[in-house]
Design a protein around this motif. Structure first.
Motif, mmCIF file in Angstrom:
data_model
loop_
_atom_site.group_PDB
_atom_site.id
_atom_site.type_symbol
_atom_site.label_atom_id
_atom_site.label_comp_id
_atom_site.label_asym_id
_atom_site.label_seq_id
_atom_site.Cartn_x
_atom_site.Cartn_y
_atom_site.Cartn_z
ATOM 1 N N LEU A 46 3.791 12.667 0.381
ATOM 2 C CA LEU A 46 2.477 12.425 -0.218
ATOM 3 C C LEU A 46 1.437 13.476 0.176
ATOM 4 O O LEU A 46 0.770 14.042 -0.708
ATOM 5 C CB LEU A 46 1.987 11.021 0.136
ATOM 6 C CG LEU A 46 2.568 9.879 -0.709
ATOM 7 C CD1 LEU A 46 2.320 8.533 -0.061
ATOM 8 C CD2 LEU A 46 1.949 9.915 -2.111
ATOM 9 N N PRO A 47 1.239 13.766 1.474
ATOM 10 C CA PRO A 47 0.238 14.791 1.815
ATOM 11 C C PRO A 47 0.579 16.165 1.239
ATOM 12 O O PRO A 47 -0.283 16.849 0.686
ATOM 13 C CB PRO A 47 0.247 14.796 3.346
ATOM 14 C CG PRO A 47 0.745 13.444 3.723
ATOM 15 C CD PRO A 47 1.775 13.113 2.682
ATOM 16 N N MET A 48 1.846 16.566 1.358
ATOM 17 C CA MET A 48 2.249 17.894 0.877
ATOM 18 C C MET A 48 1.999 18.040 -0.612
ATOM 19 O O MET A 48 1.515 19.098 -1.077
ATOM 20 C CB MET A 48 3.722 18.130 1.190
ATOM 21 C CG MET A 48 4.256 19.459 0.662
ATOM 22 S SD MET A 48 5.983 19.745 1.095
ATOM 23 C CE MET A 48 5.814 20.231 2.823
ATOM 24 N N LEU A 49 2.280 17.005 -1.387
ATOM 25 C CA LEU A 49 2.155 17.106 -2.838
ATOM 26 C C LEU A 49 0.762 16.735 -3.328
ATOM 27 O O LEU A 49 0.036 17.579 -3.861
ATOM 28 C CB LEU A 49 3.205 16.235 -3.517
ATOM 29 C CG LEU A 49 3.215 16.270 -5.054
ATOM 30 C CD1 LEU A 49 3.482 17.692 -5.545
ATOM 31 C CD2 LEU A 49 4.266 15.322 -5.617
ATOM 32 N N LEU A 50 0.345 15.484 -3.135
ATOM 33 C CA LEU A 50 -0.915 15.037 -3.725
ATOM 34 C C LEU A 50 -2.136 15.666 -3.051
ATOM 35 O O LEU A 50 -3.047 16.143 -3.729
ATOM 36 C CB LEU A 50 -1.012 13.508 -3.674
ATOM 37 C CG LEU A 50 -0.059 12.736 -4.593
ATOM 38 C CD1 LEU A 50 -0.442 11.267 -4.635
ATOM 39 C CD2 LEU A 50 -0.063 13.321 -5.999
ATOM 40 N N LEU A 51 -2.155 15.636 -1.717
ATOM 41 C CA LEU A 51 -3.288 16.245 -1.030
ATOM 42 C C LEU A 51 -3.324 17.747 -1.302
ATOM 43 O O LEU A 51 -4.398 18.334 -1.524
ATOM 44 C CB LEU A 51 -3.210 15.968 0.472
ATOM 45 C CG LEU A 51 -4.373 16.508 1.320
ATOM 46 C CD1 LEU A 51 -5.701 15.904 0.850
ATOM 47 C CD2 LEU A 51 -4.141 16.189 2.803
ATOM 48 N N ALA A 84 4.317 6.169 9.977
ATOM 49 C CA ALA A 84 4.749 7.568 9.944
ATOM 50 C C ALA A 84 3.842 8.404 9.054
ATOM 51 O O ALA A 84 3.515 9.555 9.379
ATOM 52 C CB ALA A 84 6.194 7.655 9.456
ATOM 53 N N LEU A 85 3.417 7.834 7.916
ATOM 54 C CA LEU A 85 2.550 8.568 7.001
ATOM 55 C C LEU A 85 1.192 8.867 7.646
ATOM 56 O O LEU A 85 0.627 9.950 7.456
ATOM 57 C CB LEU A 85 2.354 7.776 5.709
ATOM 58 C CG LEU A 85 1.485 8.431 4.639
ATOM 59 C CD1 LEU A 85 2.064 9.776 4.214
ATOM 60 C CD2 LEU A 85 1.346 7.514 3.428
ATOM 61 N N LEU A 114 0.829 -1.214 0.000
ATOM 62 C CA LEU A 114 0.000 0.000 0.000
ATOM 63 C C LEU A 114 0.860 1.260 0.000
ATOM 64 O O LEU A 114 0.648 2.179 -0.801
ATOM 65 C CB LEU A 114 -0.919 -0.011 1.227
ATOM 66 C CG LEU A 114 -1.809 1.224 1.422
ATOM 67 C CD1 LEU A 114 -2.792 1.344 0.267
ATOM 68 C CD2 LEU A 114 -2.556 1.136 2.757
ATOM 69 N N LEU A 115 1.844 1.309 0.897
ATOM 70 C CA LEU A 115 2.697 2.491 0.995
ATOM 71 C C LEU A 115 3.454 2.733 -0.302
ATOM 72 O O LEU A 115 3.464 3.847 -0.841
ATOM 73 C CB LEU A 115 3.683 2.331 2.157
ATOM 74 C CG LEU A 115 4.647 3.508 2.349
ATOM 75 C CD1 LEU A 115 3.918 4.673 3.010
ATOM 76 C CD2 LEU A 115 5.864 3.107 3.166
ATOM 77 N N ASN A 116 4.108 1.694 -0.810
ATOM 78 C CA ASN A 116 4.939 1.859 -2.001
ATOM 79 C C ASN A 116 4.121 2.147 -3.252
ATOM 80 O O ASN A 116 4.596 2.841 -4.162
ATOM 81 C CB ASN A 116 5.802 0.617 -2.219
ATOM 82 C CG ASN A 116 6.914 0.508 -1.198
ATOM 83 O OD1 ASN A 116 6.940 1.261 -0.236
ATOM 84 N ND2 ASN A 116 7.828 -0.426 -1.389
ATOM 85 N N ALA A 117 2.887 1.624 -3.322
ATOM 86 C CA ALA A 117 2.041 1.877 -4.490
ATOM 87 C C ALA A 117 1.727 3.358 -4.630
ATOM 88 O O ALA A 117 1.665 3.892 -5.746
ATOM 89 C CB ALA A 117 0.747 1.069 -4.379
ATOM 90 N N PHE A 118 1.543 4.048 -3.506
ATOM 91 C CA PHE A 118 1.291 5.484 -3.554
ATOM 92 C C PHE A 118 2.590 6.282 -3.668
ATOM 93 O O PHE A 118 2.634 7.321 -4.333
ATOM 94 C CB PHE A 118 0.506 5.934 -2.310
ATOM 95 C CG PHE A 118 -0.964 5.661 -2.408
ATOM 96 C CD1 PHE A 118 -1.807 6.572 -3.021
ATOM 97 C CD2 PHE A 118 -1.502 4.480 -1.920
ATOM 98 C CE1 PHE A 118 -3.168 6.323 -3.134
ATOM 99 C CE2 PHE A 118 -2.859 4.220 -2.024
ATOM 100 C CZ PHE A 118 -3.704 5.141 -2.629
#
Length: 500
Positions: free
Chosen positions: A412-417, A460-461, A250-254
């Protein structure tokens, strides 16, 4: 004689590789500045994007690490196939979104996107520094991987130290001159060799050593049953059970869809539909990953007793043991190109991030051409640093590599979200990132990865996202006069040309 033949084959193909890179940019001169060098002028079609992005997924790890994991653990190595296949599904949506955002605003990488989204050039520079820390270990690992391959196929004639230098010199010279377009062209040669050599080995090794797949698989089931189920050889103590497998997938897929090298591939595409078709086609390449994994387990019976780093040579032990020197050379070239292509893109991405997001703040470097020159200089410096660390302190970068993927996941949150939700503030995004990176470093470097059986990066994510949301809702909103179309990514999920 064997060493001479194998190294001659290798040398001929390396010359051809450099020539192909030069041919790719022939007649283009200095056209396009940084955009032409770093993202191929946003003009690559389905075939070039397919081979380029497949090349980033099929690195020297596939010949060395995948076989080594198959040899040491067995089934847990299948997480690579799982996360890459799932990542292509995520990329079907995310790739076109990032491509469109970058095209509309003239951006060339994730640090560029972050600077633009939050209107804070310093934030892009800070992320460039952080991402460089996470990417340098990958350059070192590819230098090491290619060095091991070159030394092995030369039957020990070329020492590891010289092999490391050759890996650095060939790749650095290649990427400085040819950029992303040259990497795409060389990926075609690499893929022809990878597909051909692995297809051959998939047939040859079981027939040569076991009289066919039936006998090999029967023996594997009878004698190495633990290798065929999770958590694989090593049992529960390895920490590679079902929870680890699912959480890592799951982590690596995102994470793979926002990895700077993946994004470089996205941004090189001619249009968004190219990326959608690419996401559909790429999973077929994953079939090849089963070959080194299976051959690693075959090596258990042919060369038992490999331990530590030697287990990564499981596949090449079979190759050197049974094939003529010219064939060893060809397979070595395929493995070496599987290092050169991704290493070139890693170096190019670091150079682009610094040239565009860090050094561009120097008044004399505002032009595209000067940013390109600065980026090329950073490529040489980054490669040199990775090479020096390979010689002087290899364990330092190896330890950093433990947090590379899990650390990049914290963006991920900083960029995609941030690209789909305007309310996410700079303070919230930075707070979440700081918490996520701190937790990853703390868990990994204290030996607590996985934690409760779950990939530490995912833990951590989750904390990263929770903090980002909490700070956003608790604090005052940011005032940004720009319209949504300037701040957010608004690429439709389907091709507008089909009318849906």
């Amino acid at each position: 004689m064997n060493a001479t033949i194998a190294t001659t084959v290798f040398a001929v193909f390396m010359v051809a590789t450099v020539a192909l890179g030069l041919l790719a940019v022939r007649g283009r001169g200095g056209q396009g500045g940084l955009a032409e060098w770093s993202v191929g002028g946003r003009s690559l079609g389905v075939v070039f994007i397919w081979v380029l992005m497949a090349g980033e997924g099929y690195t020297s790890f596939s010949y060395l690490g995948a076989a080594g994991w198959g040899y040491n653990y067995g089934a847990p190595v299948l997480y690579v196939v799982a996360y890459m296949s799932c990542g292509y599904v995520v990329g079907y949506v995310v790739g076109p979104m990032l491509w469109s955002y970058a095209r509309d605003h003239g951006l060339v990488g994730i640090t560029d996107m972050i600077s633009h989204r939050y209107g804070k050039p310093w934030l892009g520079a800070a992320v460039a520094v952080l991402a460089t820390v996470f990417l340098l270990p990958y350059i070192q690992l590819q230098i090491t991987g290619m060095g091991v391959v070159v030394s092995t196929i030369s039957y020990g004639t070329i020492s590891l130290n010289w092999a490391y230098f050759l890996a650095f010199a060939i790749t650095t010279g290649f990427v400085v001159v040819s950029g992303l377009r040259g990497s795409a062209w060389v990926s075609v040669l690499k893929d022809v060799l990878v597909i051909g050599t692995l297809a051959f080995l998939a047939i040859y090794v079981p027939l040569h050593y076991f009289d066919g797949y039936g006998a090999f698989l029967d023996r594997l089931v009878d004698e190495k049953r633990a290798w065929l189920t999770l958590p694989g050889n090593g049992g529960e103590e390895s920490g590679l059970g079902l929870a680890w497998f699912a959480s890592t997938t799951l982590l690596n897929a995102f994470t793979v869809v926002i990895f700077p090298t993946t994004v470089a591939g996205y941004l090189g595409a001619r249009d968004a539909d190219t990326l959608r078709r690419n996401a559909i086609l790429l999973p077929a390449y994953n079939i090849l990953l089963f070959v080194p994994m299976l051959l690693g387990m075959a090596a258990l019976f042919v060369v038992p007793g490999l331990t530590g780093a030697d287990s990564n040579l499981a596949l090449f032990e079979l190759v050197v043991d049974s094939l003529p020197a010219w064939a060893v050379g060809v397979i070595g070239v395929a493995a070496a190109l599987s290092s050169i292509v991704p290493m070139a893109v890693f170096m190019l991405v670091i150079g682009t991030m610094w040239g565009r997001s860090v050094l561009s703040h120097i008044p004399r470097l505002h032009s595209q051409e000067r940013q390109k020159n600065a980026s090329q200089a950073v490529v040489v410096l980054a490669g040199t640093l990775a090479l020096i660390m390979t010689y002087a302190a290899p364990n330092t970068l190896v330890r950093l590599s433990l947090i590379s993927y899990e650390g990049m996941a914290q963006l991920l949150p900083m960029l995609l979200l941030g690209l789909v939700w305007r309310r996410l503030t700079t303070v919230a995004a930075v707070s979440g990132l700081a918490v996520g990176v701190a937790i990853v470093c703390g868990l990994v470097f204290t030996g607590n990865d996985p934690v409760w059986g779950i990939n530490a990066g995912l833990v951590a994510l989750a904390a990263n996202l929770a903090v980002a949301l909490a700070v956003t809702y608790a604090g005052p909103g940011e005032r940004d006069a720009r319209p949504d179309g300037e701040v957010l990514a608004q690429e439709p999920l389907v091709d507008e040309r089909v009318g849906t």
